[in-house]
Scaffold this motif. Structure first.
Motif, mmCIF file in Angstrom:
data_model
loop_
_atom_site.group_PDB
_atom_site.id
_atom_site.type_symbol
_atom_site.label_atom_id
_atom_site.label_comp_id
_atom_site.label_asym_id
_atom_site.label_seq_id
_atom_site.Cartn_x
_atom_site.Cartn_y
_atom_site.Cartn_z
ATOM 1 N N LEU A 199 0.829 -1.203 0.000
ATOM 2 C CA LEU A 199 0.000 0.000 0.000
ATOM 3 C C LEU A 199 0.864 1.253 0.000
ATOM 4 O O LEU A 199 0.593 2.205 -0.748
ATOM 5 N N ALA A 200 1.905 1.264 0.809
ATOM 6 C CA ALA A 200 2.797 2.433 0.871
ATOM 7 C C ALA A 200 3.468 2.678 -0.480
ATOM 8 O O ALA A 200 3.643 3.830 -0.905
ATOM 9 N N ASP A 201 3.822 1.598 -1.165
ATOM 10 C CA ASP A 201 4.486 1.734 -2.465
ATOM 11 C C ASP A 201 3.589 2.438 -3.478
ATOM 12 O O ASP A 201 4.074 3.090 -4.402
ATOM 13 N N LYS A 202 2.298 2.325 -3.299
ATOM 14 C CA LYS A 202 1.356 3.031 -4.171
ATOM 15 C C LYS A 202 1.567 4.539 -4.077
ATOM 16 O O LYS A 202 1.289 5.278 -5.033
ATOM 17 N N TYR A 203 2.057 5.010 -2.931
ATOM 18 C CA TYR A 203 2.265 6.449 -2.707
ATOM 19 C C TYR A 203 3.749 6.791 -2.643
ATOM 20 O O TYR A 203 4.164 7.689 -1.921
ATOM 21 N N ALA A 204 4.546 6.078 -3.422
ATOM 22 C CA ALA A 204 5.998 6.304 -3.403
ATOM 23 C C ALA A 204 6.352 7.727 -3.798
ATOM 24 O O ALA A 204 7.383 8.264 -3.342
ATOM 25 N N ASN A 205 5.520 8.372 -4.622
ATOM 26 C CA ASN A 205 5.798 9.740 -5.069
ATOM 27 C C ASN A 205 5.122 10.796 -4.201
ATOM 28 O O ASN A 205 5.215 11.987 -4.493
ATOM 29 N N ASP A 206 4.429 10.365 -3.186
ATOM 30 C CA ASP A 206 3.771 11.279 -2.247
ATOM 31 C C ASP A 206 4.441 11.093 -0.892
ATOM 32 O O ASP A 206 4.039 10.243 -0.102
ATOM 33 N N GLU A 212 4.618 12.673 1.958
ATOM 34 C CA GLU A 212 3.849 12.822 3.189
ATOM 35 C C GLU A 212 2.945 11.610 3.441
ATOM 36 O O GLU A 212 2.881 11.076 4.555
ATOM 37 N N LYS A 213 2.254 11.166 2.395
ATOM 38 C CA LYS A 213 1.361 10.013 2.523
ATOM 39 C C LYS A 213 2.163 8.747 2.806
ATOM 40 O O LYS A 213 1.786 7.934 3.662
ATOM 41 N N TYR A 214 3.264 8.577 2.085
ATOM 42 C CA TYR A 214 4.103 7.391 2.277
ATOM 43 C C TYR A 214 4.590 7.318 3.722
ATOM 44 O O TYR A 214 4.506 6.275 4.378
ATOM 45 N N TYR A 215 5.077 8.452 4.232
ATOM 46 C CA TYR A 215 5.606 8.458 5.595
ATOM 47 C C TYR A 215 4.512 8.165 6.610
ATOM 48 O O TYR A 215 4.746 7.454 7.593
#
Length: 490
Positions: free
Chosen positions: A386-393, A395-398
């Motif tokens: 799920l985190a990898d989906k937001y690799a370019n975001d 704040e969301k990834y963290y």
């Protein structure tokens, strides 16, 4: 007075008139000034800002002789070569013998800050120059330029100009990029087993074990159990496997009596839960645990409000029987024992319950929904996907990784990732704390090298990153090249 003033003003007129007079008196033919290029050598030069002033300094060597009746005038100029804003500094007059006499007699008062020297034929002449002007912001981009002019009779000539100094540029250390690493948890196809835990403090009549739903605080305590069971029961993603309940009595009265009370009260609670809507249809395992000495020790270690607490601790940790402990506490620490019976023991008469359930696997899309409602139902691999989906975001990834850390604070993979993020933020101590909980692996070695670099220990950093490279960490090769930037700069 500027150089233009000098060329057109009365000072230059006097100088030229005097030169013409000497020329006529000597009977010498008119000098060929247009063919004359004066040779100078700049030995050193510098510009600096000192106490709100710009200081210009240099040493020039006059090599070429100055013909009779001539002067060479040097004009230092501070100029911004882009905007052409400029300011002229005091001039230097390099004179022949007669011109030096004339300067001392007629021009010295007009150029009080100027340097005027005589150049003897056949001898080099070193001239030291040090002058300052008030600093202005535009001067940050200025250079020191030296303009040359020669004066012979009535024919002054420009002899070129040169840049001889500029402000020293601050040495900017190379930027060393850091490349922390982490590992993805391996795919986990095992059954996800989860637990929902809680404690209830049911009230019973003295030496009885009947469950009375409306007795004292029992409505609230029974509702706690109901809420925990419903939280799991109403989750369509899980399957309840069983429920366990463990009943405890406080350490007073004979041990065997308390063991009997805990067993009977736990069985009574089991029967009540099975015949009501609270846990109907759920397999329940009930155990009476007797006196709650473990809970008592936790109270002793976490609280300091009881009198004679050190003596209570000494007796509680001894190897004597539970009944003997109670007897000695009553005798050797009576005040303290009375206090804990009244204030601590009610909390020890508790029932711990656990609802054990399994969770189905989730797709990435399903994981996003579950992560917001019941993140504990995800395993680490599902959270990382799920985190990898937001690799370019960032704040969301963290935020996803941070929540994963809160769910699995001792997991090696998540601590390695948290260390990686801490290094990227420049937090060396925070990264080191996470790494202390990471299993030994090349990636941990790599990140420990980066922490050493952040703490200023370059030798240790290179050693650890080199070790990581030998262990197969691909990023280590690039990292060593980054470290090499600083070595090459030195």
């Amino acid at each position: 007075m500027s150089m233009n003033d000098y060329k057109t003003g009365r000072g230059l007129a006097r100088l030229l008139t005097f030169s013409m007079l000497l020329f006529l008196l000597s009977g010498v033919q008119k000098a060929q000034a247009a063919d004359y290029d004066y040779v100078l050598k700049i030995n050193r030069s510098a510009l600096a800002v000192v106490d709100s002033n710009v200081v210009a300094s240099f040493q020039v060597t006059a090599i070429q002789d100055v013909p009779a009746m001539q002067s060479v005038v040097l004009v230092p100029e501070l100029i911004d070569t882009v905007t052409m804003r400029k300011v002229e500094l005091p001039m230097i007059f390099i004179n022949s013998r007669n011109q030096q006499i004339y300067f001392e007699r007629s021009l010295k008062d007009e150029y009080p800050d100027a340097i005027a020297v005589r150049k003897k034929n056949g001898q080099n002449l070193d001239i030291d120059y040090l002058r300052s002007v008030k600093y202005e912001p535009w001067m940050d981009n200025a250079v020191l330029k030296l303009k040359k002019q020669s004066c012979a009779c009535s024919n002054p000539q420009d002899r070129g100009e040169m840049i001889i100094a500029m402000f020293p540029k601050e040495e900017v250390p190379p930027i060393i990029n850091l490349f922390p690493v982490y590992l993805l948890p391996p795919a986990d196809n095992s059954v996800k087993v989860r637990e929902e835990r809680g404690s209830a403090f049911l009230c019973f009549e003295v030496n009885k074990w009947d469950i009375k739903p409306d007795y004292m605080t029992n409505p609230v305590e029974l509702q706690k159990i109901h809420n925990s069971v419903n939280l799991v029961k109403n989750d369509s993603d899980v399957t309840i496997q069983r429920m366990t309940i463990e009943g405890f009595a406080s350490p007073e009265a004979p041990y065997e009596h308390n063991l009997m009370l805990s067993e009977n009260r736990t069985e009574a609670l089991k029967s009540y839960l099975l015949r009501t809507n609270i846990a109907k249809g759920i397999r329940i395992e009930a155990t009476g645990k007797g006196e709650n000495w473990e809970g008592f020790m936790k109270q002793l270690n976490s609280r300091s409000d009881a009198p004679q607490q050190s003596r209570l601790m000494s007796i509680a940790t001894s190897s004597i029987s539970p009944d003997e402990k109670e007897k000695r506490m009553r005798k050797e620490a009576p005040e303290g024992f009375r206090y804990v019976v009244e204030n601590w023991f009610p909390e020890l008469r508790c029932t711990n319950y656990t609802v054990i359930y399994t969770v189905r696997p989730f797709t990435i899309e399903e994981s996003e929904r579950v992560f917001e409602t019941r993140p504990i139902n995800l395993n680490l691999n599902e959270i990382y996907r799920l985190a990898d989906k937001y690799a370019n975001d960032q704040e969301k990834y963290y935020s996803i990784i941070r929540k994963a850390y809160m769910l699995y604070p001792n997991d090696s993979y998540i601590n390695l990732t948290m260390a990686c993020l801490a290094i990227k933020k420049g937090e060396a101590d925070e990264a080191a704390e996470y790494l202390s909980k990471v299993n030994d692996c090349p990636e941990r070695t790599m990140n420990e090298g980066l922490v050493a670099w952040m703490r200023g220990d370059a030798d240790k950093a290179v050693q650890l990153v080199e070790k990581a490279r030998q262990q197969g960490v691909k990023q280590a090769e690039v990292q060593l090249q980054e470290f090499g930037k600083l070595k090459n700069k030195q």
